[in-house]
Structure formats: structure tokens, C-alpha cells
Design a protein around this motif. Structure first.
Motif, PDB file in Angstrom:
ATOM      1  N   ASN A 176       0.810  -0.991  -0.042  1.00  0.00           N
ATOM      2  CA  ASN A 176       0.071   0.004  -0.040  1.00  0.00           C
ATOM      3  C   ASN A 176       0.987   1.221   0.033  1.00  0.00           C
ATOM      4  O   ASN A 176       0.946   2.172   1.014  1.00  0.00           O
ATOM      5  N   GLU A 178       1.007   4.008  -1.433  1.00  0.00           N
ATOM      6  CA  GLU A 178      -0.006   5.317  -1.728  1.00  0.00           C
ATOM      7  C   GLU A 178       0.181   5.918  -0.044  1.00  0.00           C
ATOM      8  O   GLU A 178       0.233   6.915   0.313  1.00  0.00           O
ATOM      9  N   ASP A 179      -0.249   4.781   0.892  1.00  0.00           N
ATOM     10  CA  ASP A 179      -0.340   5.145   2.101  1.00  0.00           C
ATOM     11  C   ASP A 179       1.038   5.426   2.742  1.00  0.00           C
ATOM     12  O   ASP A 179       1.136   6.571   3.659  1.00  0.00           O
ATOM     13  N   VAL A 181       3.513   6.738   1.219  1.00  0.00           N
ATOM     14  CA  VAL A 181       4.157   8.325   0.496  1.00  0.00           C
ATOM     15  C   VAL A 181       3.286   9.005   1.282  1.00  0.00           C
ATOM     16  O   VAL A 181       3.771  10.320   1.785  1.00  0.00           O
ATOM     17  N   THR A 182       2.020   8.818   1.497  1.00  0.00           N
ATOM     18  CA  THR A 182       1.124  10.164   2.556  1.00  0.00           C
ATOM     19  C   THR A 182       1.835  10.177   3.839  1.00  0.00           C
ATOM     20  O   THR A 182       1.789  11.271   4.467  1.00  0.00           O
ATOM     21  N   THR A 272       8.163   6.924  -2.489  1.00  0.00           N
ATOM     22  CA  THR A 272       7.651   7.229  -3.684  1.00  0.00           C
ATOM     23  C   THR A 272       8.147   6.550  -4.948  1.00  0.00           C
ATOM     24  O   THR A 272       7.442   6.265  -5.952  1.00  0.00           O
ATOM     25  N   THR A 533       4.061  13.323  -8.871  1.00  0.00           N
ATOM     26  CA  THR A 533       3.052  12.328  -8.737  1.00  0.00           C
ATOM     27  C   THR A 533       1.597  13.097  -8.671  1.00  0.00           C
ATOM     28  O   THR A 533       0.658  12.396  -8.684  1.00  0.00           O
ATOM     29  N   ARG A 736      -2.028  16.011  -2.359  1.00  0.00           N
ATOM     30  CA  ARG A 736      -3.236  15.460  -1.742  1.00  0.00           C
ATOM     31  C   ARG A 736      -4.381  16.277  -2.076  1.00  0.00           C
ATOM     32  O   ARG A 736      -5.588  15.584  -2.254  1.00  0.00           O
TER      33      ARG A 736
END
Length: 744
Positions: A176, A178-179, A181-182, A272, A533, A736
Motif C-alpha cells: 500500500n 500510496e499510504d 507516501v502520504t 515514492t 506524482t 493530496r
């Protein structure tokens, strides 16, 4: 390597570092100051009771002054930091929390460093009465407390943030990214908090110390022919207080920012772009991103062993051994860390991995652990090269500074000309080393490689901080010995410690500037990687990255290159304004109270401390706003590409200015000490020492160089780092939400 295994090793290393720091803290405080110390009566020749009481009194004055300034500074900064934290809540509450923790950590480390420095300085002067070796150990142990506490506390808090955020934000243990990266977008605010406070700590502390130093030198040395740190000089106590709030607390906050920012940059870029092949897809999990943290953790362990060598094995029983012992610490830690970094790479990183672009396409493939450790090793050895070259350019043991000292024979003007030329020339080797490191690192691992190079350079940060903090402690010890009138033998020992400390401080500044350049470049890479991104529908409007032929990028390159000049103008003018007030106050006291110069009346030290405190707190605001407002406003109104031009412009210009300013000031300082020590002979073979025309010319050069090496130069580190980390955090919010800028 499992995530939990990495965490265990990190926390064990941090615990060992904190324990070693506490052990040295206790060793410093174990030295009791009293006039009945064995052998003291003979050494002080009778008046030991009064002199020891004076020593204690001066030590308390310095301690009280430093604590009072930090209370004022922390109070004022807390208001500004609270406002920024509230604004960051609109980006993300998690970013705001990480920001607050970063700022609080920076404050804590600065305060602890100041506390041990003010405890070690007068104990170093006291120890110099009986033994040079004891005095060296006292100053070095104080530096060790600063170095190991800062890195260990910083790394442990950063790791705790990652643990908590991983548990809350990453929704599952499956791939996961994307999580992830956040999550690391939020974690990056930890570096932002540390660097924001470091800006005010470095600038405010630098203005404080140089206002006092310049005021004390111009009136005391040049006009009244008083010795350095004379008890008859009203600005002397303020000068010694400034060494602690500027060169200890400010410097610690600066290097904490470098450590936190480089780690955050590595985490953002790796989350990333770093991926591992799994069937037909590419995946990543958090355990494969822990290499940067492990490098820092093992660096703590190796540096404990290296510093123990200096404390227990190396005996500094002669003046000539001081500088070589300190330099050997850097060499030994670099050599010892090299194989460790190699082993960590193979332990932590996947056997095969790739770097991907914003759209998921492979950017670099068939990568191995050796790509990562080569980047780290290049950073580590570049740091050593920069440190040693800085020593060559700023130590009076070598030709460049001796040429500057010789130029004093024809006056202050030629001294200033030679000093400026030395500073300009001193940029060549560091910049070439940084450029080669950046080039090869980017070839191998793109901007992730640059971040690893920055972390490699900072992997022995504990030792770098220890020998850097040793300098101000020794400088204070010399001042206290002079004001306490402990005698020529004691002053010779403290002067020798201080001279070596000047060189190691210059090495530390070179090390800090070199690491700041790589940190800033890695943060810039994180910024570019993050904006690439950004997705609108199925499109990536910034996927191509920044190109110099883009009109907005080229224009903002020029604007960015201007910012270090504007920033330096603010800080230099602030020092000048504060120094003017200090000069007027010192002149007033000496004129209205002739008993001060006669030695029958005590100067009003508190009035000078108040001038430095008030001026520094007021004058640190404009440069701080310049750094924070500029990238934010550019991003809001001109967009991400404009910031992509602004940041490298500031980096390229700021690094050159910082190196030149720091080395010019360091060379002028050591040229002055070269003459004071009686090493300089004119063409007729006459020895020129304190009070000579050559010495006065050297003092003027040193006075000009003080704000360059201790205010403007070091503060530029923070300018380039803070702008980059702020841009990175805002880029995460932009990706975001898209609310910062709408592409046309």
C-alpha cells in the motif's frame, strides 16, 4: 529484515547513545571546584581562594546569562511556531503534530547542549590549573554530551513518529505504497519544525554573540589595548554568553535540522520511487525503507567507541597533540563506519529493486544494495575531505593563514584583501567534492542516492558535534581563566585548547555546509519527485520535471540566487546595529567610570548582556520571515515550477557564500591568534605580539570576519535547507488536495 527488528536495533543504539552522554555528563559534574585541590596552592601562588571564587562567580554569570537569553528566545519563538503549527493543521493535523515535535526536539537539544557547555567551561579552566590533559578531557566530554544527546534523542523521536503514523495511516500490511507516501509526507514536517526553530536559534544566537564580540574587540583591544577577555571589558561576559547561545545551542539546532531533513528526504523519495518486483507488479513495504535510519543508528554505536578512544586511550599531555587528537576522531569514525555501512545496505535493502517514475514506469532498474552503500560512502568520505581541506585553509599551522598573518604587516586593508581571497579560493575543493558526490549518486539512484549521500556525511554526526562543541567550551574556558587572573601558564593551556577549537569549529562549519548542500539537494529531489506524482484525471501535468529553459524556472533561478545575498544583508546589518550599541555602551562605562580601567571598579556586565539579548531577538525576525514567506508565496501565486527554479538558485548561491564567509572569518581569527602566540616575525626578524600594529590589523580583520563566520555564513545553511523542506511539505499537501495551485 523485519520492521520490528530494525526498530529494536534503532532503539538500542539510541539508548546506548543517551547512556554514554549521561555518563560523560556525570563525569563533568563530578569535578568539584574548590581552592584546596591537590597541588593548587603552589600553582596559584597564594591567592587561590579569591581566584577560585572569581572563577565560580564568572561561570555563574555566563550560565545565568545563557539561560536568560534562551528563555526569552524560546518564548518569542514559541509564539511564531504555534502560529505555523495552527496553519499546518489546514494541510494536515499529522503534519502539524510532527512539526511541533520537531521544533520541541530542536529546542530541547539546544538547551541541553547549552547546559552542559556552561557547566564544562569553568571546569575546563579549573582543570587547566593542574593538567592540560584534564582540561582537554573536560572540554571534550562536554562536547560528547552535546553530540550524543542530540543525535540519539532526535533519532528515537523520529522513529516513534514513524511507528505511530504507520499504525494509524497505513491501512494494511499488504502493498500500500500510496499510504506510505502520504505517511512520509506527514513525517517530513518533523524536519520542518526542527529547521524552523534552528533558523531563529542560529540567527538570533549569531547576532547575540557577534554583537558582543565585535563591541568588546573594537573598544577593548583596538582602542584601549586590553587583553582578550579582560575583566576590565564590560562586554566580556556577554561575549562568553554568546559563545554558548550561538555556537552551542544555535549550532546544535542547525545540525539537528540537517539530520532530520536528510532522513525525511530519503524516506519521502524512497517511498515514492523505490519498488521491488513481485510477479507482474512492483511493491514496497516499510521494512524496506529503513536503511536511512539504520545508518544513523549504527553511526551512534561506532562513534561511542571512537569517542571512548579519545577519553580513555589518547593522552593529550602536550599542546601539539590537541588538534591532531580531535582530527583523528573524524578519520577514525569515517574508517570504522565504512564497512558498517556496506553491511547495513545488504542487511536492510532488497537484493533487487528498481526506481519508478511518477506514472509507474521504471526509471532505474536492476539496482543492488551496493548502489545504496556507494552513495552513502561517497557522502561520508566527502565530508572528511571537506573537513580536512577546511582545516588547511583556516589553521595557522598551514601556509594560507600564515600568508594572511603576514599581510597584517602592511595594515588592516591588506589583511582584509588576503582574507577575502582565501575565502573565495576555499570554495573550490568543497564544491568539487559535493558536485562529484551529487553527480555519481544521482547516476546510481537519482535523488534517493543524494539523500543517502547526505546521510552518509552525517553518519558520524555525533563525533562532528562533539569536536565542534569542544571549541566554544574551550573558548569560554580561556575567557574565564583571563577574567579570574589564573596566571600565564593556565592561559597558555586554555589558549592552546581554544586555538585547536577554532580549527575544529571551522571544520565543523565546513562539515555543516557540505551536508546542508547535499541535504538541500536531496530535499529538492523529494520536492520534484512529489510534484511529479500530482494527478489530474489520468494526466500527470508535472511528470516531465523541471527544465531550465522554461521561462518561469529560469527567472526564479535568478531570484533564488539573490535570496542568500538579501539574507546575509539582513544578518550582517543586524550585527552591525547591535555592535554599534555595544561599542557605545562599553565606551560610556569606561569613560564615566575610570575605576573600571584602573581595576578598582567592576563593569556593568548586565547592561551589555541586555543589549545583545534585545537586539538579537528583534533582529532575527526579518531574515526569518524572508526564508519562510518567499517559497510559500511563490508556490501559491506562481506554482510548483516557479518553486522548482527558486530552490536550486538559492542552493547554488548560498553554498558558495556560506563556505567563503565561514572560511574567511576562520582564517582571520586564526591569523590573529598566530600573531598573539608570538609566531609572527616581520621582515627584520622582529617578533610581533599583542599590542603591535600587526596585531591591531589582525584584530580588525577578525572583527570584520566574526559576523561572517558565526552569523551570516552558518545561517545560510538553514536558508537553503528550510526553504527546501518547507517546499517539500507544501508539495505533499498540494498533491493530496490540489488547493495550492491550479495548473493552466
Amino acid at each position: 529484515m523485519e520492521f520490528v527488528t530494525a526498530l529494536v536495533f534503532i532503539f538500542i543504539a539510541c539508548a546506548c547513545g543517551i547512556v554514554w552522554a549521561i555518563f560523560n555528563w556525570m563525569a563533568v559534574h563530578k569535578v568539584e571546584i574548590h581552592h584546596k585541590h591537590e597541588g593548587l596552592t603552589e600553582l596559584l601562588q597564594g591567592a587561590e581562594q579569591e581566584k577560585i571564587e572569581t572563577l565560580l562567580e564568572i561561570g555563574e554569570h555566563i550560565q545565568d546569562g545563557a539561560q536568560a537569553f534562551l528563555r526569552e528566545e524560546y518564548t518569542d519563538c514559541s509564539v511564531f511556531l504555534a502560529i505555523m503549527a495552527v496553519l499546518l493543521i489546514f494541510i494536515s493535523p499529522w503534519s502539524s503534530l510532527a512539526f511541533v515535535l520537531g521544533a520541541a526536539t530542536s529546542m530541547l537539544c539546544g538547551y541541553l547542549g547549552m547546559a552542559i557547555a556552561t557547566a564544562a567551561n569553568y571546569r575546563t579552566a579549573f582543570s587547566a590549573i593542574t593538567s592540560l590533559a584534564n582540561a582537554f578531557q573536560m572540554a571534550y566530554r562536554g562536547g560528547c554530551v552535546m553530540g550524543f544527546l542530540l543525535v540519539s534523542i532526535s533519532l528515537s523521536i523520529l522513529t516513534l513518529i514513524i511507528i505511530i503514523y504507520n499504525a494509524i495511516i497505513v491501512k494494511s500490511e499488504d502493498n500500500n505504497f500510496e499510504d506510505l507516501v502520504t505517511m512520509f509526507d506527514y513525517v517530513a514536517a518533523y524536519g520542518l519544525g526542527g529547521s524552523t526553530f534552528a533558523l531563529f536559534g542560529r540567527v538570533g544566537g549569531g547576532i547575540y554573540t557577534k554583537a558582543a564580540d565585535v563591541g568588546a574587540d573594537l573598544v577593548g583591544k583596538v582602542e584601549k589595548n586590553l587583553p582578550e577577555d579582560s575583566p576590565k571589558n564590560p562586554a566580556t561576559i556577554a561575549d562568553n554568553v554568546g559563545d554558548n547561545v550561538g555556537d552551542i545551542a544555535g549550532m546544535g539546532a542547525d545540525l539537528f535540522g540537517s539530520f532530520a531533513e536528510s532522513t525525511c528526504a530519503a524516506l519521502v523519495v524512497s517511498s515514492t520511487q523505490l519498488r521491488v518486483a513481485q510477479g507482474d507488479s512492483y511493491v514496497i513495504d516499510i521494512s524496506q525503507l529503513m536503511y536511512p535510519l539504520m545508518v544513523s543508528a549504527f553511526g551512534i554505536g561506532i562513534c561511542i567507541l571512537v569517542s571512548a578512544y579519545a577519553v580513555y586511550i589518547s593522552k593529550v599531555n602536550h599542546i601539539n597533540k590537541i588538534e591532531s587528537t580531535l582530527k583523528f576522531q573524524l578519520l577514525l569514525s569515517t574508517v570504522a563506519l565504512s564497512p558498517i555501512i556496506i553491511g547495513i545496505a545488504y542487511w536492510c535493502l532488497p537484493a533487487d529493486y528498481v526506481m519508478v517514475a511518477a506514472d509507474g514506469s521504471i526509471q532505474l532498474q536492476e539496482l543492488k544494495p551496493w548502489h545504496a552503500f556507494l552513495c552513502s560512502l561517497m557522502g561520508l568520505w566527502s565530508g572528511l575531505l571537506i573537513g580536512y581541506f577546511t582545516e588547511y585553509m583556516t589553521s595557522h599551522s598551514y601556509t594560507p593563514v600564515r600568508e594572511v598573518a603576514k599581510s597584517c604587516g602592511t595594515g588592516a586593508a591588506t589583511n582584509i584583501i588576503y582574507g577575502l581571497a582565501l575565502g573565495y579560493l576555499s570554495t573550490i575543493v568543497p564544491i568539487v567534492a559535493i558536485a562529484i558526490t551529487a553527480l555519481l549518486s544521482m547516476k546510481m539512484l537519482s535523488f534517493y542516492g543524494v539523500a543517502l549521500a547526505a546521510l552518509g556525511m552525517l553518519s558520524n554526526l555525533t563525533i562532528g558535534l562533539a569536536i565542534d562543541a569542544y571549541g566554544p567550551i574551550s573558548d569560554n574556558a580561556g575567557g574565564i581563566a583571563e577574567m579570574s587572573e589564573l596566571g600565564e601558564n593556565v592561559r597558555e593551556s586554555t589558549d592552546a585548547l581554544d586555538a585547536a577549537g577554532n580549527t575544529t569549529a571551522a571544520i565543523g562549519k565546513g562539515f555543516a555546509i557540505g551536508s546542508a548542500a547535499l541535504v538541500s539537494l536531496s530535499l529538492y529531489g523529494g520536492y520534484l519527485t512529489r510534484i511529479q506524482t500530482y494527478k489530474v484525471g489520468d494526466q500527470y501535468p508535472f511528470a516531465e520535471g523541471a527544465k531550465i529553459d522554461d521561462p518561469i524556472i529560469f527567472a526564479m533561478l535568478l531570484v533564488g540566487a539573490m535570496l542568500p545575498y538579501a539574507f546575509s544583508a539582513f544578518t550582517m546589518k543586524s550585527v552591525g546595529k547591535a555592535a554599534l550599541q555595544m561599542v557605545e555602551e562599553v565606551r560610556r562605562q569606561l569613560h564615566e567610570h575610570p575605576g573600571i580601567y584602573a581595576g578598582t571598579e567592576e563593569p556593568d556586565f548586565r547592561a551589555c548582556i541586555a543589549i545583545s539579548t534585545k537586539a538579537s531577538l528583534k533582529e532575527m525576525i526579518p531574515p526569518g520571515l524572508l526564508v519562510i514567506v518567499t517559497p510559500t508565496a511563490v508556490g501559491l501565486f506562481l506554482g510548483p515550477y516557479a518553486v522548482a527554479g527558486l530552490l536550486p538558485g538559492a542552493l547554488v548561491s548560498g553554498v558558495q557564500m556560506a563556505i567563503s564567509a565561514s572560511n574567511t572569518g576562520g582564517a582571520w581569527d586564526n591569523a590573529k591568534k598566530y600573531i598573539e602566540a608570538g609566531f609572527y616575525r616581520n621582515e627584520a626578524g622582529e617578533v610581533k605580539k599583542k599590542g603591535s600594529d600587526e596585531h591591531k590589523a589582525a584584530v580588525i580583520g577578525d572583527t570584520v570576519g566574526d559576523p561572517l563566520k558565526d552569523t551570516s555564513g552558518p545561517s545560510l545553511n538553514i536558508l537553503i535547507k528550510l526553504m527546501a523542506i518547507l517546499s517539500l511539505v507544501l508539495a505533499g499537501a498540494f498533491c493530496r488536495t490540489g488547493w495550492l495551485y491550479k495548473p493552466q
